[in-house]
Design a protein around this motif. Structure first.
Motif, PDB file in Angstrom:
ATOM      1  N   SER A 384       0.997  -1.191   0.226  1.00 34.00           N
ATOM      2  CA  SER A 384       0.120   0.279  -0.192  1.00 34.00           C
ATOM      3  C   SER A 384       0.991   1.446  -0.021  1.00 34.00           C
ATOM      4  O   SER A 384       0.530   2.130  -0.067  1.00 34.00           O
ATOM      5  CB  SER A 384      -0.791  -0.095   1.329  1.00 34.00           C
ATOM      6  N   LYS A 385       2.132   1.012   0.240  1.00 36.08           N
ATOM      7  CA  LYS A 385       3.393   2.073   0.074  1.00 36.08           C
ATOM      8  C   LYS A 385       2.913   2.905  -1.687  1.00 36.08           C
ATOM      9  O   LYS A 385       3.204   2.461  -2.450  1.00 36.08           O
ATOM     10  CB  LYS A 385       4.857   1.931   0.322  1.00 36.08           C
ATOM     11  N   ILE A 386       2.277   4.099  -1.851  1.00 35.54           N
ATOM     12  CA  ILE A 386       2.632   5.041  -2.381  1.00 35.54           C
ATOM     13  C   ILE A 386       3.906   5.647  -3.595  1.00 35.54           C
ATOM     14  O   ILE A 386       4.320   6.508  -2.153  1.00 35.54           O
ATOM     15  CB  ILE A 386       1.606   6.095  -2.516  1.00 35.54           C
ATOM     16  N   GLU A 391       1.339   6.972  -7.990  1.00 34.68           N
ATOM     17  CA  GLU A 391       1.019   8.149  -7.285  1.00 34.68           C
ATOM     18  C   GLU A 391       0.098   8.486  -7.793  1.00 34.68           C
ATOM     19  O   GLU A 391      -0.748   9.109  -7.376  1.00 34.68           O
ATOM     20  CB  GLU A 391       1.923   9.175  -6.604  1.00 34.68           C
ATOM     21  N   ASP A 394      -4.866   7.664  -7.600  1.00 35.10           N
ATOM     22  CA  ASP A 394      -5.861   7.702  -6.579  1.00 35.10           C
ATOM     23  C   ASP A 394      -7.188   7.848  -6.628  1.00 35.10           C
ATOM     24  O   ASP A 394      -8.102   8.835  -7.028  1.00 35.10           O
ATOM     25  CB  ASP A 394      -5.515   9.012  -5.721  1.00 35.10           C
TER      26      ASP A 394
END
Lengths: 556, 421
Positions: A384-386, A391, A394
């Motif tokens: 879940s790390k962007i 990015e 979303d």
């Protein structure tokens, strides 16, 4: 046709393996063609948008996810350790299969999906008012039996749509499935019509009751043609049986002859009113225009049975359920909302949706197969790390989801409840199933808001706002979970001796499925010291802090 | 109540601030440190929205058509303003000089969910973006003007409101029931010292997670934690204790959920809360509408609404408190076969009054049978623009949604000129 596309896909994947090592590798699909196809179609969109996916989630993060999403709670420390011991390349597949098929998890699997479907079918409030026509317990019992036996989805839909019988367990002729329609038959079954379309077909028609839909192609006549299928259905009160439905009324759902609104049963028609006051006639006709014999005598035509055949044969049903299940696992469906599908609301991955719908039908609507394909996909396993490369993906800002990183979402209140029970080992001394569900329902009540409309619209304050935070800070559930009284989880942990370090590691694993960082261990050490040897008090502080963290409450 | 004993709030917040100084700005526990100057004299504008969930039949309440075949049985009565209203609203009739009716509302959303969204936001639902509702917009705009405010700037009494959309969870409504009871406010068996230690530990975990770039949900969680700590330790929470009002006051508003909710709203206005929404549901009268209105809904509404306006006026608060009354839509002029009325958005009424609004007038007209608006039609956007203007907010205010799209406050609606005082 599905078989051919699978074949084509395998070749395609081999090529991509050669050319881009970071794309979905054959080893990532566990030899399951549906997993390979998901990986392929999702990554095609990444390429189209120039997105590079997040790295793979850490093993324990992924394990925590599958426990939360499949059985509705976080994994215990022992379960995490067990996963760690499996070093084979199929260890993820092994875990998913264990959660789905091992009899040790049947009860929890059935409980989780019963919770989800109870809320879908009768809402969070259904059956909880005094004098409700719905028996929540009856609905749950039906669903629990269905999920425990892994009933094929089409069968479940057919049983719900055609259901007859009594609403509460213990009544003769009990059939919990009737609770879906029990309180939706007022005003000629407007709600029965709207909810059947919304839940099972993924189409929203409630506005077309009164006028043509402003945004999709639905016309008012379609609504009432669908509605005509429900005119043989009657809810009747069973006096003298009230004791069976603690909170509400004992009721039965029955089919009765419908003689039409002008008294001619062989042409049993209904009438509805246009906005200008003109009256129109309608006969039972499915959304694709297919109609049935308009005879209203049950012995000639059982209208709900006819409807159930149309529904279960439809493309809409297979895509609606795929979209719903996908949305459950990814936090975003292919459409938003998941139950408003159609040309006016384009799916993010239309081909994948169609494909999965067909495959799900091909797999005889085996829900566990669908879950396996989704949870073993590359996208479900991403962190879940962007990162810079993804990015732009979303969905909260209105972008259609690309599934290039795992979307954070909050646990449901029910998941929190079950997680706390397992994290504190309280499940070992639990009451019987019905009693557990009653206690959970009572606790859940504090979060429910009703909107005061006839459609039973509702919302929850367990939505990440202050009332939830107050409950996590000060509520009885947390107080109980973090109790230090003799025999409690914390007291037992503290009694294990040593300097508390092992206990702190255990708390981290039990809540956020990782080991504490050096800083965190140091801070915890300061806490232990400040309590001057009262390890239990220090552990209580740490446990409370962990339970109140974003990392705990967010499925990540 | 929940104030830690033996430790002043100020000390407590300082404790928290010190703890947060070393971590990322997203986790600033105790950002209400600025709260010390409780200059209550500068209390600014507030808005109370009375939300009528289900869609009330406005031609039976505010725009009667006696004699028309659509008109129903109710008679109009004269009021202290320059307009007539329903005979079942006698108390409100006396204070109508403070309230005006917009009789030329014309909207298109006649589904509950869509109508609730549209009337609250000024935007039609769009699957790609969530717009903020009135309460979040007002809270967002006016919050900085009230540094003394420690309790949430947007309170929803009874729920049913629309959320903060792209403004983010920290502008979400704080939902309470009409008795003002805030669950779990009391610190559960821990001293303030313990809470402080726990929060430091929590902060480490919380910020560690945020710093891994996990997205807005992780940051929103931290913001809500801050607000919760502020609220738990605030003296201002006593504003919620509506049960401590004198019996006579409670009875004036009506001893039912909506009445007490309106009384709570007045207390919150006194405390400086800029936006309060009070819900009264049960207007979805597809059947048996006239008995339901005359015996149940209207008496409750009449009493509470009139008490609220009277009470605010007597306390000198009405000039700074804008009152809005509306539902998601109204009901068909045509009376159906069940003596009910169905959903209708084409021609209906809303009510506004109090701060910044000219009271006592009817704006616009509908046709003799109520089926058409015969003057300039007004929309949700226009209503919102009018309320924002009445509260002194600039209609040029533009929000930037997270994807960089500029969005005008009130969606570019036009102010209803006759209403602006």
């Amino acid at each position: 046709m599905a078989t051919f596309s699978r074949f084509g896909l395998a070749i395609c994947l081999t090529v991509s393996w050669v050319s881009f090592s970071s794309a979905a590798r054959p080893s990532d699909d566990y030899g399951i063609p549906q997993v390979a196809e998901i990986n392929e179609q999702i990554s095609v969109v990444w390429k189209d948008y120039g997105i590079s996916p997040a790295p793979e989630a850490q093993d324990f993060e992924w394990v925590r996810r599958v426990y939360l999403d499949i059985i509705g709670r976080v994994p215990s420390v022992a379960e995490l350790e067990e996963f760690q011991r499996d070093r084979g390349k199929d260890r993820k597949k092994n875990l998913v299969e264990k959660l789905l098929n091992d009899s040790a998890f049947t009860e929890e699997y059935a409980r989780n999906w019963t919770t989800i479907w109870t809320n879908v079918l009768i809402g969070r409030n259904g059956g909880l008012d005094n004098n409700s026509q719905v028996s929540r317990e009856g609905m749950q019992k039906y669903l629990r039996d269905s999920f425990a036996r892994n009933k094929p989805y089409d069968q479940l839909v057919r049983e719900v749509i055609t259901s007859e019988g009594a609403n509460a367990p213990g009544m003769p002729n009990f059939n919990g499935a009737v609770n879906f329609y029990m309180d939706k038959l007022a005003e000629d079954g407007v709600q029965a019509t709207a909810k059947t379309a919304q839940i099972f077909l993924g189409v929203q028609v409630q506005c077309t009751q009164c006028h043509n839909h402003p945004f999709n192609s639905w016309k008012q006549d379609k609504f009432w043609e669908l509605n005509a299928f429900f005119r043989q259905t009657r809810a009747q009160r069973d006096r003298g049986m009230e004791a069976n439905n603690a909170m509400g009324m004992a009721m039965s759902l029955k089919n009765v002859d419908f003689r039409g609104e002008s008294g001619n049963p062989s042409q049993a028609e209904i009438y509805y009113e246009l906005r200008n006051g003109l009256i129109e006639v309608a006969y039972p006709t499915f959304i694709d225009g297919t109609n049935v014999n308009p005879n209203g005598m049950v012995s000639q035509v059982n209208r709900r049975e006819e409807l159930s055949k149309f529904v279960t044969d439809s493309k809409e049903m297979q895509e609606a359920i795929v979209n719903r299940i996908w949305g459950h696992f990814f936090g975003n469906g292919f459409t938003k909302p998941i139950d408003d599908m159609g040309p006016h609301n384009r799916a993010s991955h239309p081909e994948l949706l169609t494909y999965l719908g067909e495959e799900f039908r091909g797999a005889s609507f085996n829900i566990k197969e669908l879950i396996k394909w989704i949870t073993l996909s590359q996208a479900y396993g991403l962190s879940s790390k962007i990162t810079k490369g993804n990015e732009v993906d979303d969905p909260t800002i209105g972008e259609s989801p690309k599934f290039s990183h795992f979307y954070l979402r909050q646990m449901d209140a029910e998941q929190l409840y079950e997680s706390l029970i397992v994290a504190t080992q309280a499940h070992k001394t639990r009451a019987d199933y019905a009693e557990q569900e009653r206690m959970k329902s009572m606790w859940m009540q504090q979060f429910t808001i009703a909107f005061g409309t006839d459609e039973g619209d509702e919302a929850t304050t367990f939505n990440g706002t202050i009332p939830q935070a107050l409950m996590m800070f000060n509520g009885d559930l947390i107080k109980e979970a973090t109790s230090v009284k003799p025999g409690s989880f914390i007291a037992t942990l503290a009694a294990n001796g040593d300097d508390g370090k092992e206990a702190i590691r255990h708390l981290y694993m039990a809540t956020v499925a990782r080991r504490p960082t050096k800083n965190e261990m140091q801070a915890a050490g300061i806490l232990v010291a400040s309590h001057k040897g009262n390890t239990a008090a220090a552990l209580q502080d740490v446990f409370w802090a962990l339970l109140n963290s974003n990392e705990f409450i967010l499925n990540h | 109540m929940s104030i830690p004993t033996g430790m002043s709030r100020r000390h407590f917040m300082k404790h928290m601030a010190g703890a947060s100084a070393m971590v990322a700005p997203a986790m600033m526990m105790g950002n209400a440190i600025r709260a010390n100057a409780a200059d209550l004299t500068s209390r600014g504008k507030s808005c109370i929205m009375l939300w009528m969930g289900g869609g009330p039949s406005t031609m039976d309440i505010w725009d009667l058509k006696p004699g028309a075949n659509t008109g129903g049985p109710f008679r109009p009565i004269s009021t202290s303003g320059d307009l007539q209203i329903c005979e079942h609203m006698p108390k409100t009739a006396k204070i109508m000089k403070n309230l005006s009716v917009v009789r030329s509302m014309s909207t298109r959303e006649a589904d509950h969910g869509r109508g609730r969204y549209y009337m609250h936001t000024g935007y039609v639902p769009n699957p790609n973006i969530e717009h903020p509702g009135y309460g979040s917009v007002v809270a967002h705009e006016l919050f900085d003007q009230r540094p003394y405010l420690e309790i949430p700037p947007f309170v929803s009494v009874g729920g049913g409101s629309v959320g903060p959309g792209f403004l983010g969870m920290s502008w979400a409504p704080f939902t309470v029931s009409s008795n003002g009871q805030v669950r779990n406010l009391k610190m559960a068996g821990m001293s303030e010292g313990t809470l402080g230690k726990r929060l430091e530990m929590l902060k480490l975990v919380e910020n560690g997670f945020i710093n891994q770039r996990r997205g807005p949900a992780a940051e929103d969680h931290a913001k809500i934690l801050n607000k919760t700590v502020n609220l738990m330790t605030s003296e201002q929470m006593k504003a919620f204790r509506v049960t401590e009002e004198p019996e006579a006051m409670k009875e004036m508003y009506g001893t039912n959920g909506f009445g007490q909710g309106c009384l709570l709203a007045r207390r919150l206005v006194e405390a400086g809360v800029p936006f309060i929404e009070v819900d009264l549901g049960g207007w979805d009268n597809h059947a048996n509408i006239f008995n339901t209105l005359s015996d149940n809904k209207l008496p409750v509404m009449d009493q509470a609404m009139s008490a609220l306006v009277t009470d605010l006026e007597q306390r000198g608060l009405l000039q700074d408190t804008t009152i809005v009354w509306m539902g998601e839509f109204s009901r068909t002029p045509r009376i159906n076969g069940n003596t009910g009325r169905d959903h209708w958005a084409r021609s209906w009424s809303t009510v506004v009054g109090g701060g910044g609004i000219n009271g006592g007038i009817a704006v616009g007209e509908t046709s003799a049978d109520g089926t058409r608006v015969e003057t300039e039609p007004y929309s949700a956007e226009d209503m919102m623009a009018t309320v924002c203007r009445a509260m002194g907010m600039s209609l040029e205010t533009t929000f930037t949604s997270k994807n960089g799209r500029p969005m005008k406050i009130a969606n570019g609606g036009k102010v209803i000129k006759e209403l602006i005082a």
